[in-house]
Scaffold this active site. Sequence first.
Site, PDB file in Angstrom:
ATOM      1  CE  LYS A  77       4.029   4.464   2.655  1.00  0.00           C
ATOM      2  NZ  LYS A  77       4.467   4.925   1.324  1.00  0.00           N
ATOM      3  CB  ALA A 126      10.825   3.299   0.728  1.00  0.00           C
ATOM      4  N   GLY A 127      12.554   2.437  -1.898  1.00  0.00           N
ATOM      5  CA  GLY A 127      13.927   2.128  -2.293  1.00  0.00           C
ATOM      6  C   GLY A 127      14.068   1.176  -3.462  1.00  0.00           C
ATOM      7  CG  ASN A 160       4.771   6.608  -6.381  1.00  0.00           C
ATOM      8  OD1 ASN A 160       4.009   7.258  -5.682  1.00  0.00           O
ATOM      9  ND2 ASN A 160       4.853   6.867  -7.676  1.00  0.00           N
ATOM     10  N   GLY A 164      12.628   6.731  -3.012  1.00  0.00           N
ATOM     11  CA  GLY A 164      12.961   7.333  -4.308  1.00  0.00           C
ATOM     12  C   GLY A 164      14.400   7.134  -4.751  1.00  0.00           C
TER      13      GLY A 164
END
Lengths: 257, 65
Positions: free
Chosen positions: A96, A184-185, A206, A157
């Site tokens: 990644k 992401a997001g 995550n 995040g």
Amino acid sequence: MIELYGAELPSRLLLGTAQYPSPAMLAYAVRASGTAVVTVSLRREMAGGRAGEKFWSLIRSLGVRILPNTAGCHSVKEAVTTAQMAREVFGTTWIKLEVIGNHDTLQPDVFGLVEAARILCEDGFAVFPYTTDDLVVAERLLAAGCKALMPWCAPIGSALGPINITALRSMRGHFPGVPLIVDAGLGRPSHAATVMELGFDAVLLNTAVAKAADPVGMARAFGKAVEAGREAFSSGMLEPRDVAVPSTPTIGRGVFS
Amino acid sequence: MKLTVNGEAHEVAATTLEALLAALDYEGDWLATAVNNDLVHKANRAEFQLNDGDRIEILSPMQGG
């Protein structure tokens, strides 16, 4: 089932391994989510340290595929060397690829990203580039040899969810045969369901799981949302209408006047 | 020889990367090494000669998102 770089995976949810309250909680969350891929990093090891060994042992025990990342790299050289080091440690060509361009937004440096992607693809890596929703950048990444793309839907995040649905829809439409993974997001399961309903192939998240009050419950919830969104996309959703349409047949109703 | 290892200054007698790892008590299959920003494969550490001022990075698996 989803195919990424020739590998068939049973889940469309990819999970990060950072910020969990404990290693045990990470393991429980991975299992509860049903994910088949987790992303991991490389960091400096202390002299005489065994932190890396313990973590690597835990990850291997989960029986999932590893997607190493170059998180935190700010230059092409840094990202390329980190990817090469990851290949040696983790024994996979999957990477990644992150080349960060802005400290505040953690926005990818798309120019460096394309350059690093080209170098790594030529070196035999299966590159998953963390990118924006820019179509031209996406085209350059594909031309560089990437067979999958990982557009953000909001800053890493941030938990904002998809902030530019139009751009995501456009990206999906422009690259119908390319695996697109929203990375992401995402903050809530409904965010994941939304992008899956748009036809994205998978999501990677995550923080939304790791920082939840109950990471295991949230991992399970995201797993269900991803499945629900995908099945909704595959099943053909009703388009919104501006007028009411009765769902109960009007023919044959009683007349009382 | 003065080296920088993971950002910290060290003065060591070791002349190869493998000897440096042993001197600093690094061991294990889970380590990756780079010298002056370039990867040095595990198989090449024994013969890799270090020079004064080299910057060495020793990384291992870590949580990531």
